[in-house]
Design a protein around this motif. Structure first.
Motif, PDB file in Angstrom:
ATOM      1  N   GLY A  49       0.845  -1.267   0.090  1.00 20.05           N
ATOM      2  CA  GLY A  49      -0.125  -0.023  -0.185  1.00 20.05           C
ATOM      3  C   GLY A  49       0.877   1.273   0.079  1.00 20.05           C
ATOM      4  N   PHE A  50       0.195   2.505  -0.314  1.00 23.91           N
ATOM      5  CA  PHE A  50       0.940   3.794  -0.224  1.00 23.91           C
ATOM      6  C   PHE A  50      -0.141   4.728   0.087  1.00 23.91           C
ATOM      7  N   GLN A  51       0.297   5.824   0.742  1.00 26.29           N
ATOM      8  CA  GLN A  51      -0.434   6.940   1.014  1.00 26.29           C
ATOM      9  C   GLN A  51       0.169   8.143   0.206  1.00 26.29           C
ATOM     10  N   SER A  52      -0.812   8.869  -0.409  1.00 25.15           N
ATOM     11  CA  SER A  52      -0.826  10.036  -1.466  1.00 25.15           C
ATOM     12  C   SER A  52      -0.443  11.013  -0.621  1.00 25.15           C
ATOM     13  N   PRO A  53       0.441  11.865  -0.937  1.00 23.47           N
ATOM     14  CA  PRO A  53       0.500  13.083  -0.225  1.00 23.47           C
ATOM     15  C   PRO A  53      -0.975  14.060  -0.351  1.00 23.47           C
ATOM     16  N   PRO A  54      -0.952  15.010   0.852  1.00 22.20           N
ATOM     17  CA  PRO A  54      -2.318  15.873   0.585  1.00 22.20           C
ATOM     18  C   PRO A  54      -2.162  16.708  -0.682  1.00 22.20           C
ATOM     19  N   ARG A  55      -3.281  16.648  -1.180  1.00 21.27           N
ATOM     20  CA  ARG A  55      -3.416  17.494  -2.573  1.00 21.27           C
ATOM     21  C   ARG A  55      -4.818  18.044  -2.587  1.00 21.27           C
ATOM     22  N   PRO A  56      -4.725  19.523  -2.523  1.00 20.86           N
ATOM     23  CA  PRO A  56      -3.284  20.371  -2.299  1.00 20.86           C
ATOM     24  C   PRO A  56      -2.953  20.382  -0.864  1.00 20.86           C
ATOM     25  N   SER A  57      -3.637  20.254   0.316  1.00 26.17           N
ATOM     26  CA  SER A  57      -3.582  20.191   1.628  1.00 26.17           C
ATOM     27  C   SER A  57      -4.625  19.554   2.355  1.00 26.17           C
ATOM     28  N   GLY A  58      -4.071  19.099   3.664  1.00 29.85           N
ATOM     29  CA  GLY A  58      -5.236  18.266   4.476  1.00 29.85           C
ATOM     30  C   GLY A  58      -4.935  17.002   4.322  1.00 29.85           C
ATOM     31  N   THR A  59      -6.036  16.196   4.404  1.00 31.29           N
ATOM     32  CA  THR A  59      -6.097  14.867   4.415  1.00 31.29           C
ATOM     33  C   THR A  59      -5.631  14.247   3.007  1.00 31.29           C
ATOM     34  N   PRO A  60      -5.085  13.019   3.178  1.00 35.78           N
ATOM     35  CA  PRO A  60      -4.709  12.413   1.642  1.00 35.78           C
ATOM     36  C   PRO A  60      -5.967  11.949   1.128  1.00 35.78           C
ATOM     37  N   ARG A  61      -5.972  11.594  -0.188  1.00 32.21           N
ATOM     38  CA  ARG A  61      -7.130  11.071  -0.933  1.00 32.21           C
ATOM     39  C   ARG A  61      -6.826   9.672  -1.105  1.00 32.21           C
ATOM     40  N   ASN A  62      -8.051   8.980  -1.260  1.00 30.71           N
ATOM     41  CA  ASN A  62      -8.204   7.589  -1.845  1.00 30.71           C
ATOM     42  C   ASN A  62      -8.393   7.615  -3.262  1.00 30.71           C
ATOM     43  N   LEU A  63      -8.314   6.537  -3.682  1.00 31.02           N
ATOM     44  CA  LEU A  63      -8.433   6.287  -5.412  1.00 31.02           C
ATOM     45  C   LEU A  63      -9.655   6.647  -5.941  1.00 31.02           C
ATOM     46  N   MET A  64     -10.685   7.117  -5.372  1.00 33.97           N
ATOM     47  CA  MET A  64     -11.805   7.453  -5.643  1.00 33.97           C
ATOM     48  C   MET A  64     -12.068   9.107  -5.759  1.00 33.97           C
ATOM     49  N   GLY A  65     -10.712   9.726  -5.183  1.00 32.69           N
ATOM     50  CA  GLY A  65     -10.588  10.990  -5.538  1.00 32.69           C
ATOM     51  C   GLY A  65     -10.977  11.924  -4.184  1.00 32.69           C
ATOM     52  N   PHE A  66     -11.304  11.359  -3.047  1.00 23.53           N
ATOM     53  CA  PHE A  66     -12.190  11.903  -1.985  1.00 23.53           C
ATOM     54  C   PHE A  66     -11.025  11.663  -0.819  1.00 23.53           C
ATOM     55  N   LYS A  67     -11.122  12.542  -0.004  1.00 23.11           N
ATOM     56  CA  LYS A  67     -10.246  12.599   1.172  1.00 23.11           C
ATOM     57  C   LYS A  67     -10.690  11.536   2.094  1.00 23.11           C
ATOM     58  N   ASP A  68      -9.598  10.941   2.689  1.00 24.35           N
ATOM     59  CA  ASP A  68     -10.199   9.728   3.596  1.00 24.35           C
ATOM     60  C   ASP A  68      -9.512   9.830   4.843  1.00 24.35           C
ATOM     61  N   GLY A  69     -10.317  10.012   5.952  1.00 25.18           N
ATOM     62  CA  GLY A  69      -9.858   9.981   7.018  1.00 25.18           C
ATOM     63  C   GLY A  69      -9.971  11.421   7.829  1.00 25.18           C
ATOM     64  N   THR A  70     -10.776  12.331   7.428  1.00 27.65           N
ATOM     65  CA  THR A  70     -10.863  13.645   7.843  1.00 27.65           C
ATOM     66  C   THR A  70     -11.367  13.728   9.354  1.00 27.65           C
ATOM     67  N   SER A  71     -12.296  12.745   9.648  1.00 27.46           N
ATOM     68  CA  SER A  71     -12.650  12.759  11.199  1.00 27.46           C
ATOM     69  C   SER A  71     -12.224  11.734  11.927  1.00 27.46           C
ATOM     70  N   ASN A  72     -11.045  11.183  11.658  1.00 27.38           N
ATOM     71  CA  ASN A  72     -10.221  10.096  12.359  1.00 27.38           C
ATOM     72  C   ASN A  72      -9.981  10.469  13.605  1.00 27.38           C
ATOM     73  N   LEU A  73      -9.616   9.425  14.530  1.00 28.57           N
ATOM     74  CA  LEU A  73      -9.305   9.667  15.766  1.00 28.57           C
ATOM     75  C   LEU A  73      -7.912  10.010  15.599  1.00 28.57           C
ATOM     76  N   HIS A  74      -7.158  10.736  16.561  1.00 28.51           N
ATOM     77  CA  HIS A  74      -5.812  10.989  16.658  1.00 28.51           C
ATOM     78  C   HIS A  74      -5.032  10.078  17.434  1.00 28.51           C
ATOM     79  N   GLY A  75      -3.735   9.685  16.849  1.00 24.15           N
ATOM     80  CA  GLY A  75      -3.043   8.826  17.559  1.00 24.15           C
ATOM     81  C   GLY A  75      -2.125   9.560  18.841  1.00 24.15           C
ATOM     82  N   TYR A  76      -2.102  10.926  18.636  1.00 23.69           N
ATOM     83  CA  TYR A  76      -1.361  11.352  19.789  1.00 23.69           C
ATOM     84  C   TYR A  76      -2.406  12.147  20.951  1.00 23.69           C
ATOM     85  N   ASP A  77      -3.425  11.766  20.819  1.00 26.80           N
ATOM     86  CA  ASP A  77      -4.432  12.029  21.743  1.00 26.80           C
ATOM     87  C   ASP A  77      -4.688  10.859  22.708  1.00 26.80           C
TER      88      ASP A  77
END
Length: 434
Positions: A229-257
């Motif tokens: 697997g690979f993670q795309s860089p944020p385009r143009p910013s924010g959360t990386p996108r999946n291969l359907m073109g949508f940002k994936d994980g915007t409301s995810n939990l935070h590992g540092y929390d």
């Protein structure tokens, strides 16, 4: 370390059969012991390299010198690779364990620990001498960089059968992954005794780690299935996108929390499976995206299926990616359809807050299939305290959502990520085997 070439060592008679626990390698345990001895030497080298990195940082690095590769700490209450900020590249691998008895299983887990400790620290592989095969593949050069490598090990429900006397140690919440509505599961791509998730900033580091671990554990476990697997860089910013073109994980939990992780992810001390404290349940779902069909769908319909704007990632009732959708103000789904993915996955009500999960997904691309269609999609990975009340509850809410016409879950499994390795004398699975 034995000097016998790998291709001349005894092989498992039917290792090519997924799920088989049949024939055994007669000298497997002696091989594992040899691998462990060689690994100890490597760990000493890696530790020295780590000390050198620390000294360079404390004393100042010469301007002409390249900055050392960052190291993700290996030791701790929890394994790295769960709360760790996601690296760009990964491989998820499932294994059938072939160890003949509990003693050999212990040797296997000690060897896994030893190799992970060295590989994540980086360093110089030991010199075997001119007449022996090299102790390292060499694909990363003479010095193994840490490259933010993490090695995350889990165990499946099938490990707790009658082979190793662990039936009474099986956590009540650990089961084989069930088949959900709209699944297209391939048995050869599902389940396993042991999971290995390798993540790093560069793909050659991931492959190097897999080859190293496979070499040192040969005869004790056999790959059942694997997906890169690979993670795309944020385009143009924010959360990386999946291969359907949508940002994936915007409301995810935070590992540092720390609070979120303790509440929703890490198994606590005093849990009914006390030996697993510090671990977590891992779900892996490999999901093909039918992109040829998806790419013919209008942007409005795509956005209604997700409940978000494709360009910005904002919810359909908001303006920015991290705006919180106001479902309460839209009870009939005028702005965000009731069938949308974000509305079903996370309804944002007080009684569904406990079903949130920590997502750590990766995109995949495996070229084309037998009829010339693109074979790409998502390696969905998530972590939680309880499979039934978290992942499975969310999955049931997603049954028959509009997106199911464009995706095909085909593999994966449930695993328990083992507690972390506390120090140089500890090893993965120690509390399970005690």
């Amino acid at each position: 370390m034995t000097t016998q070439p790998l291709d001349e060592r005894p092989r498992e008679d039917d290792a090519s059969s997924p799920g088989s626990h049949g024939g055994r390698v007669t000298n497997r345990r002696s091989f594992l012991r040899g691998a462990l001895s060689a690994g100890v030497a490597g760990v000493a080298t890696g530790a020295a390299a780590g000390a050198g990195i620390a000294a360079g940082l404390d004393g100042g690095t010469p301007a002409a010198a390249a900055a050392p590769a960052p190291v993700v700490p290996f030791h701790g209450q929890h394994q790295a690779g769960v709360a760790t900020e996601a690296q760009r590249n990964s491989t998820m691998v499932s294994f059938d364990v072939l160890a003949a008895n509990k003693g050999e299983l212990t040797d296997l887990l000690r060897t896994l620990t030893d190799r992970a400790r060295f590989l994540t620290a980086g360093g110089t592989p030991p010199d075997p001498g001119i007449s022996a095969p090299p102790t390292d593949s060499g694909i990363l050069g003479p010095q193994v960089p840490a490259d933010r490598l993490t090695v995350t090990v889990g165990v499946g429900a099938s490990l707790f059968d009658d082979r190793y006397g662990l039936a009474s140690r099986k956590p009540a919440g650990l089961t084989a992954m069930r088949t959900f509505p709209n699944d297209f599961l391939d048995a050869a791509q599902c389940h396993g005794d042991l999971s290995l998730h390798l993540c790093a900033d560069n793909p050659d580091t991931v492959l190097h780690a897999l080859r190293d671990i496979a070499r040192h554990t040969r005869g004790a476990m056999q790959i059942r299935w694997q997906i890169d697997g690979f993670q795309s860089p944020p385009r143009p910013s924010g959360t990386p996108r999946n291969l359907m073109g949508f940002k994936d994980g915007t409301s995810n939990l935070h590992g540092y929390d720390t609070q979120q992780m303790n509440d929703l992810v890490w198994l606590p001390v005093g849990d009914k499976s006390g030996w697993a404290a510090g671990g977590t349940y891992q779900v892996v779902r490999t999901i093909r995206m039918l992109v040829e069909f998806w790419d013919r769908v209008s942007i409005t319909e795509q956005e209604n299926m997700f409940g978000r704007r494709r360009d910005s990632g904002a919810p359909l009732d908001g303006d920015k990616e991290f705006d919180t959708p106001n479902f309460a103000a839209d009870p009939v789904g005028t702005a965000i359809p009731l069938t949308s993915h974000i509305r079903r996955a996370n309804p944002r009500t007080s009684d569904t807050a406990g079903s949130r999960i920590l997502r750590r997904p990766y995109n995949y691309n495996r070229g084309i299939d037998s009829v010339g269609n693109v074979d790409c999609g998502l390696v969905f990975i998530c972590y939680q305290k309880d499979l039934a009340t978290q992942f499975e509850t969310v999955q049931k809410r997603l049954a028959d959502e509009p997106l199911v016409d464009y995706i095909q879950p085909f593999g994966g499994g449930y695993f328990l990520v083992l507690p972390g390795v506390r120090d140089a004398n500890d090893y993965l699975g120690r509390t399970m085997l005690a």
